[in-house]
Design a protein around this motif. Structure first.
Motif, PDB file in Angstrom:
ATOM      1  N   GLY A   1       0.813  -1.211   0.000  1.00  0.00           N
ATOM      2  CA  GLY A   1       0.000   0.000   0.000  1.00  0.00           C
ATOM      3  C   GLY A   1       0.843   1.257   0.000  1.00  0.00           C
ATOM      4  O   GLY A   1       0.531   2.233  -0.695  1.00  0.00           O
ATOM      5  N   ALA A   2       1.935   1.246   0.749  1.00  0.00           N
ATOM      6  CA  ALA A   2       2.823   2.413   0.797  1.00  0.00           C
ATOM      7  C   ALA A   2       3.414   2.713  -0.583  1.00  0.00           C
ATOM      8  O   ALA A   2       3.566   3.888  -0.953  1.00  0.00           O
ATOM      9  N   LEU A   3       3.728   1.675  -1.343  1.00  0.00           N
ATOM     10  CA  LEU A   3       4.232   1.888  -2.714  1.00  0.00           C
ATOM     11  C   LEU A   3       3.157   2.523  -3.596  1.00  0.00           C
ATOM     12  O   LEU A   3       3.454   3.399  -4.410  1.00  0.00           O
TER      13      LEU A   3
ATOM     14  N   GLY B   1       1.482   7.775  -6.200  1.00  0.00           N
ATOM     15  CA  GLY B   1       0.351   8.627  -6.565  1.00  0.00           C
ATOM     16  C   GLY B   1      -0.856   7.886  -7.098  1.00  0.00           C
ATOM     17  O   GLY B   1      -1.749   8.479  -7.688  1.00  0.00           O
ATOM     18  N   CYS B   2      -0.915   6.581  -6.879  1.00  0.00           N
ATOM     19  CA  CYS B   2      -2.057   5.790  -7.358  1.00  0.00           C
ATOM     20  C   CYS B   2      -3.256   5.904  -6.424  1.00  0.00           C
ATOM     21  O   CYS B   2      -4.401   5.856  -6.879  1.00  0.00           O
ATOM     22  N   VAL B   3      -3.005   6.022  -5.125  1.00  0.00           N
ATOM     23  CA  VAL B   3      -4.082   6.017  -4.141  1.00  0.00           C
ATOM     24  C   VAL B   3      -3.800   7.000  -3.023  1.00  0.00           C
ATOM     25  O   VAL B   3      -2.656   7.386  -2.789  1.00  0.00           O
ATOM     26  N   SER B   4      -4.851   7.347  -2.304  1.00  0.00           N
ATOM     27  CA  SER B   4      -4.683   8.114  -1.065  1.00  0.00           C
ATOM     28  C   SER B   4      -4.413   7.116   0.058  1.00  0.00           C
ATOM     29  O   SER B   4      -4.636   5.912  -0.091  1.00  0.00           O
ATOM     30  N   ALA B   5      -3.964   7.605   1.189  1.00  0.00           N
ATOM     31  CA  ALA B   5      -3.636   6.735   2.324  1.00  0.00           C
ATOM     32  C   ALA B   5      -4.847   5.929   2.802  1.00  0.00           C
ATOM     33  O   ALA B   5      -4.685   4.819   3.308  1.00  0.00           O
TER      34      ALA B   5
ATOM     35  N   ALA C   1      -0.170 -13.275  -3.352  1.00  0.00           N
ATOM     36  CA  ALA C   1      -1.347 -12.617  -2.781  1.00  0.00           C
ATOM     37  C   ALA C   1      -1.569 -11.317  -3.539  1.00  0.00           C
ATOM     38  O   ALA C   1      -0.605 -10.676  -3.986  1.00  0.00           O
ATOM     39  N   ILE C   2      -2.830 -10.933  -3.694  1.00  0.00           N
ATOM     40  CA  ILE C   2      -3.156  -9.714  -4.442  1.00  0.00           C
ATOM     41  C   ILE C   2      -4.063  -8.796  -3.617  1.00  0.00           C
ATOM     42  O   ILE C   2      -5.229  -8.617  -3.940  1.00  0.00           O
ATOM     43  N   PRO C   3      -3.532  -8.211  -2.558  1.00  0.00           N
ATOM     44  CA  PRO C   3      -4.377  -7.325  -1.749  1.00  0.00           C
ATOM     45  C   PRO C   3      -4.848  -6.107  -2.544  1.00  0.00           C
ATOM     46  O   PRO C   3      -4.102  -5.546  -3.354  1.00  0.00           O
ATOM     47  N   HIS C   4      -6.099  -5.740  -2.306  1.00  0.00           N
ATOM     48  CA  HIS C   4      -6.686  -4.576  -2.971  1.00  0.00           C
ATOM     49  C   HIS C   4      -7.813  -4.056  -2.090  1.00  0.00           C
ATOM     50  O   HIS C   4      -8.264  -4.747  -1.178  1.00  0.00           O
ATOM     51  N   GLY C   5      -8.244  -2.855  -2.348  1.00  0.00           N
ATOM     52  CA  GLY C   5      -9.267  -2.220  -1.527  1.00  0.00           C
ATOM     53  C   GLY C   5     -10.651  -2.783  -1.789  1.00  0.00           C
ATOM     54  O   GLY C   5     -10.853  -3.654  -2.632  1.00  0.00           O
TER      55      GLY C   5
ATOM     56  N   VAL D   1      -8.895   5.768  -5.128  1.00  0.00           N
ATOM     57  CA  VAL D   1      -8.028   5.410  -6.253  1.00  0.00           C
ATOM     58  C   VAL D   1      -7.878   6.644  -7.141  1.00  0.00           C
ATOM     59  O   VAL D   1      -8.849   7.138  -7.711  1.00  0.00           O
ATOM     60  N   LEU D   2      -6.653   7.120  -7.240  1.00  0.00           N
ATOM     61  CA  LEU D   2      -6.370   8.303  -8.055  1.00  0.00           C
ATOM     62  C   LEU D   2      -6.061   7.911  -9.498  1.00  0.00           C
ATOM     63  O   LEU D   2      -6.365   8.640 -10.427  1.00  0.00           O
TER      64      LEU D   2
END
Length: 157
Positions: free
Chosen positions: A26-28, A33-37, A59-63, A71-72
């Motif tokens: 997530g930090a990457l 600039g792909c996502v907000s925190a 594993a493929i974690p996603h929101g 998602v920006l």
């Protein structure tokens, strides 16, 4: 902007838990600039609802759907854990692929990643490589092929 770039690939990482591994991916995504925190919190919440472990060391974690506004731009972050991170009891993830996608792109991104990582030999190679371009070549190619197929479909081919 590419969906996957060398800036969103981290090799040789270690994590004490899948929670920590998800935070690293997530930090990457945030840094690129792909996502907000807030999206990272959604990735962690999704994992509590249903595991994002695909098998084969990936594993493929996603929101969650509620995180779409976070998602920006569509992007993928890959964190390599050569020693593995226990994702499920007895199951280690060596590649953690964080995904941020807009609603219409989400399914295509997941489908293409699933195809690429079905090959156990490729996954083993990517889990140990010291060259981020190897990961970029294998996982980036799937997205390029999807874009090509979509163009052909829309052109009526």
């Amino acid at each position: 902007m590419a969906i996957l770039s060398s800036e969103t690939i981290r090799l040789g990482a270690s994590a004490a838990s899948k929670h920590e591994a998800i935070q690293q991916a997530g930090a990457l995504l945030v840094a690129s600039g792909c996502v907000s925190a807030n999206y990272v919190a959604g990735m962690l919440q999704r994992e509590q609802v249903i595991s994002t472990y695909l098998g084969n060391g990936v594993a493929i974690p996603h929101g969650q759907h509620e995180n779409m506004a976070d998602v920006l731009r569509t992007g993928i972050a890959v964190v390599q854990f050569p020693a593995g991170v226990e994702w499920e009891p007895g199951e280690l993830a060596y590649l953690v692929i964080g995904i941020a996608a807009n609603a219409d792109e989400h399914v295509g991104v997941l489908a293409n990643l699933a195809e690429v990582i079905e090959d156990e030999q490729i996954v083993q190679h990517l889990a140990q490589t010291s060259d981020p371009l190897q990961i970029l070549e294998h996982l980036g190619r799937a997205r390029e092929e999807e874009a090509y197929d979509e163009e052909r479909h829309h052109a009526g081919a």
